[in-house]
Design a protein around this motif. Structure first.
Motif, PDB file in Angstrom:
ATOM      1  N   GLU A  95      -7.187  14.155  -2.753  1.00 21.81           N
ATOM      2  CA  GLU A  95      -5.786  14.395  -3.101  1.00 21.81           C
ATOM      3  C   GLU A  95      -4.992  14.695  -1.834  1.00 21.81           C
ATOM      4  OE1 GLU A  95      -3.069  17.104  -6.117  1.00 21.81           O
ATOM      5  OE2 GLU A  95      -5.246  17.303  -6.117  1.00 21.81           O
ATOM      6  N   GLY A  96      -3.858  14.053  -1.665  1.00 24.39           N
ATOM      7  CA  GLY A  96      -2.999  14.297  -0.515  1.00 24.39           C
ATOM      8  C   GLY A  96      -3.455  13.647   0.779  1.00 24.39           C
ATOM      9  N   ALA A  97      -4.454  12.787   0.721  1.00 27.67           N
ATOM     10  CA  ALA A  97      -4.959  12.155   1.952  1.00 27.67           C
ATOM     11  C   ALA A  97      -3.976  11.106   2.458  1.00 27.67           C
ATOM     12  CB  ALA A  97      -6.315  11.519   1.704  1.00 27.67           C
ATOM     13  N   THR A  98      -3.843  11.057   3.774  1.00 26.46           N
ATOM     14  CA  THR A  98      -3.086  10.000   4.435  1.00 26.46           C
ATOM     15  C   THR A  98      -4.006   9.347   5.449  1.00 26.46           C
ATOM     16  OG1 THR A  98      -0.978  11.144   4.176  1.00 26.46           O
ATOM     17  CG2 THR A  98      -1.085   9.453   5.885  1.00 26.46           C
ATOM     18  N   ALA A  99      -4.119   8.025   5.369  1.00 28.65           N
ATOM     19  CA  ALA A  99      -4.967   7.260   6.282  1.00 28.65           C
ATOM     20  C   ALA A  99      -4.101   6.498   7.255  1.00 28.65           C
ATOM     21  CB  ALA A  99      -5.840   6.286   5.500  1.00 28.65           C
ATOM     22  N   LEU A 100      -4.484   6.525   8.515  1.00 23.31           N
ATOM     23  CA  LEU A 100      -3.850   5.731   9.557  1.00 23.31           C
ATOM     24  C   LEU A 100      -4.850   4.677   9.978  1.00 23.31           C
ATOM     25  CD1 LEU A 100      -1.412   5.468  11.569  1.00 23.31           C
ATOM     26  CD2 LEU A 100      -2.812   6.809  13.148  1.00 23.31           C
ATOM     27  N   CYS A 101      -4.397   3.437  10.115  1.00 21.52           N
ATOM     28  CA  CYS A 101      -5.288   2.353  10.499  1.00 21.52           C
ATOM     29  C   CYS A 101      -4.723   1.629  11.714  1.00 21.52           C
ATOM     30  CB  CYS A 101      -5.476   1.387   9.329  1.00 21.52           C
ATOM     31  SG  CYS A 101      -6.808   0.208   9.596  1.00 21.52           S
ATOM     32  N   LEU A 102      -5.548   1.477  12.735  1.00 20.99           N
ATOM     33  CA  LEU A 102      -5.223   0.723  13.941  1.00 20.99           C
ATOM     34  C   LEU A 102      -5.998  -0.588  13.852  1.00 20.99           C
ATOM     35  CD1 LEU A 102      -5.953   3.627  16.461  1.00 20.99           C
ATOM     36  CD2 LEU A 102      -3.811   3.176  15.248  1.00 20.99           C
ATOM     37  N   THR A 103      -5.339  -1.720  14.069  1.00 22.90           N
ATOM     38  CA  THR A 103      -6.037  -2.994  13.921  1.00 22.90           C
ATOM     39  C   THR A 103      -5.903  -3.868  15.164  1.00 22.90           C
ATOM     40  OG1 THR A 103      -4.220  -4.286  12.965  1.00 22.90           O
ATOM     41  CG2 THR A 103      -5.516  -2.947  11.436  1.00 22.90           C
ATOM     42  N   SER A 104      -6.837  -4.790  15.282  1.00 28.09           N
ATOM     43  CA  SER A 104      -6.876  -5.684  16.441  1.00 28.09           C
ATOM     44  C   SER A 104      -6.027  -6.934  16.258  1.00 28.09           C
ATOM     45  CB  SER A 104      -8.325  -6.093  16.721  1.00 28.09           C
ATOM     46  OG  SER A 104      -8.844  -6.854  15.641  1.00 28.09           O
ATOM     47  N   THR A 105      -5.519  -7.164  15.046  1.00 27.49           N
ATOM     48  CA  THR A 105      -4.719  -8.366  14.776  1.00 27.49           C
ATOM     49  C   THR A 105      -3.514  -7.998  13.922  1.00 27.49           C
ATOM     50  OG1 THR A 105      -5.852  -8.909  12.705  1.00 27.49           O
ATOM     51  CG2 THR A 105      -6.785  -9.836  14.735  1.00 27.49           C
TER      52      THR A 105
END
Length: 137
Positions: free
Chosen positions: A104-114
């Protein structure tokens, strides 16, 4: 040999009195040039995300708040990870099936190569297994 998912650490400075800054600066262990950054928030409890692999895209996934359980499958090995603090990220190589479970309340950050391309996504697990088995041989 294809890459395997692994945890990596980010540089963090500060103190409890003033707060902390966490940065990818000095994170020489990110194995790609970052092309895109996106975040996911407000995922309802019980909703599973992911359920795909990318043919070419590599990612680093970070739980900015809350926690994220990540199941990975490279076709050779299945692993489980739990991301619980923002100074740690999970490297997800290309051709790695993922399943994500958010607290609950999670925030995900994603860094990508494309940059995003729907053509890069494999959204059928059986197709992923078939393609992954060809990479192993």
């Amino acid at each position: 040999m294809p890459a395997t998912p692994y945890l990596l650490s980010f540089h963090r400075v500060g103190s409890p009195e003033v707060g902390f800054i966490t940065s990818t600066q000095l994170a020489e262990n990110i194995p790609f040039e970052i092309k895109r950054v996106f975040w996911t928030q407000d995922t309802p409890l019980g909703v599973e995300r992911g359920h795909h692999a990318n043919m070419a895209t590599e990612e680093v996934l970070i739980a900015l708040s809350g926690s994220i359980k990540v199941l990975t499958d490279t076709g050779r090995e299945k692993q489980g990870f739990e991301l619980t603090h923002p100074q740690e990220g999970l490297y997800i190589p290309a051709m790695c099936w993922t399943e994500l479970y958010f607290s609950e309340g999670a925030t995900a950050l994603c860094l990508t190569s494309t940059d995003f391309s729907e053509a890069d996504y494999i959204r059928d697990y059986n197709r992923f297994r078939k393609l992954a088995s060809h990479i192993e041989s």
